[in-house]
Design a protein around this motif. Structure first.
Motif, PDB file in Angstrom:
ATOM      1  N   HIS A   8      -4.581  -1.776  -4.925  1.00  2.52           N
ATOM      2  CA  HIS A   8      -4.408  -1.718  -6.378  1.00  2.52           C
ATOM      3  C   HIS A   8      -3.651  -0.471  -6.788  1.00  2.52           C
ATOM      4  CE1 HIS A   8      -5.385  -0.898 -10.594  1.00  2.52           C
ATOM      5  NE2 HIS A   8      -5.359  -2.222 -10.706  1.00  2.52           N
ATOM      6  N   ASP A   9      -4.172   0.691  -6.460  1.00  6.93           N
ATOM      7  CA  ASP A   9      -3.601   1.958  -6.902  1.00  6.93           C
ATOM      8  C   ASP A   9      -2.477   2.379  -5.963  1.00  6.93           C
ATOM      9  OD1 ASP A   9      -5.630   2.044  -8.881  1.00  6.93           O
ATOM     10  OD2 ASP A   9      -7.007   2.893  -7.404  1.00  6.93           O
ATOM     11  N   LEU A  10      -1.272   2.484  -6.522  1.00  4.87           N
ATOM     12  CA  LEU A  10      -0.102   2.742  -5.689  1.00  4.87           C
ATOM     13  C   LEU A  10       0.567   4.080  -5.988  1.00  4.87           C
ATOM     14  CD1 LEU A  10       1.279  -0.884  -5.901  1.00  4.87           C
ATOM     15  CD2 LEU A  10       0.006   0.147  -4.001  1.00  4.87           C
ATOM     16  N   ASP A  32       0.843  -1.191   0.000  1.00  8.04           N
ATOM     17  CA  ASP A  32       0.000   0.000   0.000  1.00  8.04           C
ATOM     18  C   ASP A  32       0.881   1.244   0.000  1.00  8.04           C
ATOM     19  OD1 ASP A  32      -2.037   2.059   0.744  1.00  8.04           O
ATOM     20  OD2 ASP A  32      -3.261   0.270   1.092  1.00  8.04           O
ATOM     21  N   ASP A  33       0.394   2.293  -0.651  1.00  4.05           N
ATOM     22  CA  ASP A  33       1.148   3.547  -0.676  1.00  4.05           C
ATOM     23  C   ASP A  33       0.640   4.569   0.339  1.00  4.05           C
ATOM     24  OD1 ASP A  33      -1.226   3.794  -2.211  1.00  4.05           O
ATOM     25  OD2 ASP A  33      -0.438   5.588  -3.177  1.00  4.05           O
ATOM     26  N   ASN A  44     -10.601   0.759  -4.744  1.00  2.00           N
ATOM     27  CA  ASN A  44     -11.005   0.955  -6.135  1.00  2.00           C
ATOM     28  C   ASN A  44     -12.000  -0.150  -6.500  1.00  2.00           C
ATOM     29  OD1 ASN A  44     -11.077   0.610  -8.994  1.00  2.00           O
ATOM     30  ND2 ASN A  44      -9.084   1.635  -9.204  1.00  2.00           N
ATOM     31  N   PRO A  45     -13.284   0.187  -6.689  1.00  2.00           N
ATOM     32  CA  PRO A  45     -14.301  -0.854  -6.902  1.00  2.00           C
ATOM     33  C   PRO A  45     -14.060  -1.733  -8.132  1.00  2.00           C
ATOM     34  CG  PRO A  45     -15.347   1.267  -6.455  1.00  2.00           C
ATOM     35  CD  PRO A  45     -13.889   1.525  -6.639  1.00  2.00           C
ATOM     36  N   ALA A  46     -13.734  -1.143  -9.252  1.00  2.00           N
ATOM     37  CA  ALA A  46     -13.506  -1.926 -10.468  1.00  2.00           C
ATOM     38  C   ALA A  46     -12.273  -2.818 -10.323  1.00  2.00           C
ATOM     39  CB  ALA A  46     -13.364  -1.006 -11.680  1.00  2.00           C
ATOM     40  N   ALA A  47     -11.233  -2.273  -9.731  1.00  2.00           N
ATOM     41  CA  ALA A  47     -10.009  -3.056  -9.525  1.00  2.00           C
ATOM     42  C   ALA A  47     -10.256  -4.196  -8.542  1.00  2.00           C
ATOM     43  CB  ALA A  47      -8.883  -2.159  -9.033  1.00  2.00           C
ATOM     44  N   ARG A  48     -11.054  -3.948  -7.514  1.00  2.00           N
ATOM     45  CA  ARG A  48     -11.372  -4.999  -6.531  1.00  2.00           C
ATOM     46  C   ARG A  48     -12.014  -6.203  -7.215  1.00  2.00           C
ATOM     47  NH1 ARG A  48     -12.044  -6.034  -1.386  1.00  2.00           N
ATOM     48  NH2 ARG A  48     -11.546  -3.954  -0.668  1.00  2.00           N
ATOM     49  N   ILE A  49     -12.981  -5.943  -8.110  1.00  2.00           N
ATOM     50  CA  ILE A  49     -13.646  -7.033  -8.825  1.00  2.00           C
ATOM     51  C   ILE A  49     -12.638  -7.826  -9.645  1.00  2.00           C
ATOM     52  CG2 ILE A  49     -15.286  -7.528 -10.693  1.00  2.00           C
ATOM     53  CD1 ILE A  49     -16.915  -5.089  -9.594  1.00  2.00           C
ATOM     54  N   ARG A  50     -11.782  -7.131 -10.368  1.00  2.00           N
ATOM     55  CA  ARG A  50     -10.771  -7.804 -11.200  1.00  2.00           C
ATOM     56  C   ARG A  50      -9.771  -8.573 -10.336  1.00  2.00           C
ATOM     57  NH1 ARG A  50      -6.809  -4.596 -15.239  1.00  2.00           N
ATOM     58  NH2 ARG A  50      -6.272  -3.693 -13.241  1.00  2.00           N
ATOM     59  N   ASP A  95       1.288   4.191 -11.789  1.00  2.00           N
ATOM     60  CA  ASP A  95       0.934   2.990 -12.558  1.00  2.00           C
ATOM     61  C   ASP A  95       2.092   2.468 -13.397  1.00  2.00           C
ATOM     62  OD1 ASP A  95      -1.543   2.986 -11.435  1.00  2.00           O
ATOM     63  OD2 ASP A  95      -2.597   3.713 -13.220  1.00  2.00           O
ATOM     64  N   ALA A  96       3.048   3.330 -13.734  1.00  2.00           N
ATOM     65  CA  ALA A  96       4.221   2.871 -14.484  1.00  2.00           C
ATOM     66  C   ALA A  96       5.059   1.894 -13.656  1.00  2.00           C
ATOM     67  CB  ALA A  96       5.081   4.064 -14.918  1.00  2.00           C
ATOM     68  N   ARG A  97       4.986   2.003 -12.335  1.00  2.00           N
ATOM     69  CA  ARG A  97       5.707   1.077 -11.442  1.00  2.00           C
ATOM     70  C   ARG A  97       4.879  -0.155 -11.125  1.00  2.00           C
ATOM     71  NH1 ARG A  97       9.682   2.872  -7.293  1.00  2.00           N
ATOM     72  NH2 ARG A  97       9.911   0.626  -7.256  1.00  2.00           N
ATOM     73  N   GLY A  98       3.593  -0.134 -11.513  1.00  2.00           N
ATOM     74  CA  GLY A  98       2.747  -1.293 -11.314  1.00  2.00           C
ATOM     75  C   GLY A  98       1.650  -1.073 -10.297  1.00  2.00           C
ATOM     76  N   THR A  99       0.799  -2.099 -10.198  1.00  2.00           N
ATOM     77  CA  THR A  99      -0.343  -2.091  -9.284  1.00  2.00           C
ATOM     78  C   THR A  99      -0.368  -3.417  -8.517  1.00  2.00           C
ATOM     79  OG1 THR A  99      -1.875  -3.139 -10.832  1.00  2.00           O
ATOM     80  CG2 THR A  99      -1.665  -0.720 -10.968  1.00  2.00           C
ATOM     81  N   GLY A 100      -1.263  -3.494  -7.570  1.00  2.00           N
ATOM     82  CA  GLY A 100      -1.424  -4.755  -6.847  1.00  2.00           C
ATOM     83  C   GLY A 100      -1.842  -5.895  -7.769  1.00  2.00           C
ATOM     84  N   TYR A 101      -2.558  -5.571  -8.824  1.00  2.00           N
ATOM     85  CA  TYR A 101      -2.976  -6.590  -9.792  1.00  2.00           C
ATOM     86  C   TYR A 101      -1.774  -7.258 -10.458  1.00  2.00           C
ATOM     87  CZ  TYR A 101      -5.607  -8.753 -13.605  1.00  2.00           C
ATOM     88  OH  TYR A 101      -6.155  -9.653 -14.493  1.00  2.00           O
TER      89      TYR A 101
END
Length: 100
Positions: A40-42, A6-7, A77-83, A45-51
């Protein structure tokens, strides 16, 4: 070892705080992790995400029979949580198939 990615949120007591997916993956690759909790959101995004961590775990199971740790998703992040939860389900299925 328990890893908390987490950030912004602070890791719970007994968990190691990490900020970037490559840090988590490094510990996973060494076989040192029993539990992970992923945002997910850190912030970059260029360094990556939890996904990205979940994608690595999926591939490691397929390639090497990697045994995944217990996985928790704590993103807001609701959409990211589902994915991410769908990826966790897939990881569980893959790990069960590989262990048979």
């Amino acid at each position: 070892m328990k890893i908390f990615l987490d950030d912004e949120r602070l890791a719970p007591t007994g968990w190691l705080q990490v900020r970037w997916p490559d840090e988590v993956i490094s510990y996973l690759a060494k076989g040192m992790v029993t539990d992970i909790s992923l945002d997910h959101d850190l912030g970059d995004d260029a360094r990556g995400t939890g996904y990205d961590v979940l994608l690595w775990i999926e591939q490691a199971i397929v390639d090497t029979g990697f045994q995944p740790p217990k996985i928790n998703v704590h993103t807001s992040n609701p959409a990211a949580r589902i994915r991410m939860l769908a990826a966790v389900e897939q990881i569980t299925r893959l790990a069960e198939m590989k262990s048979q």
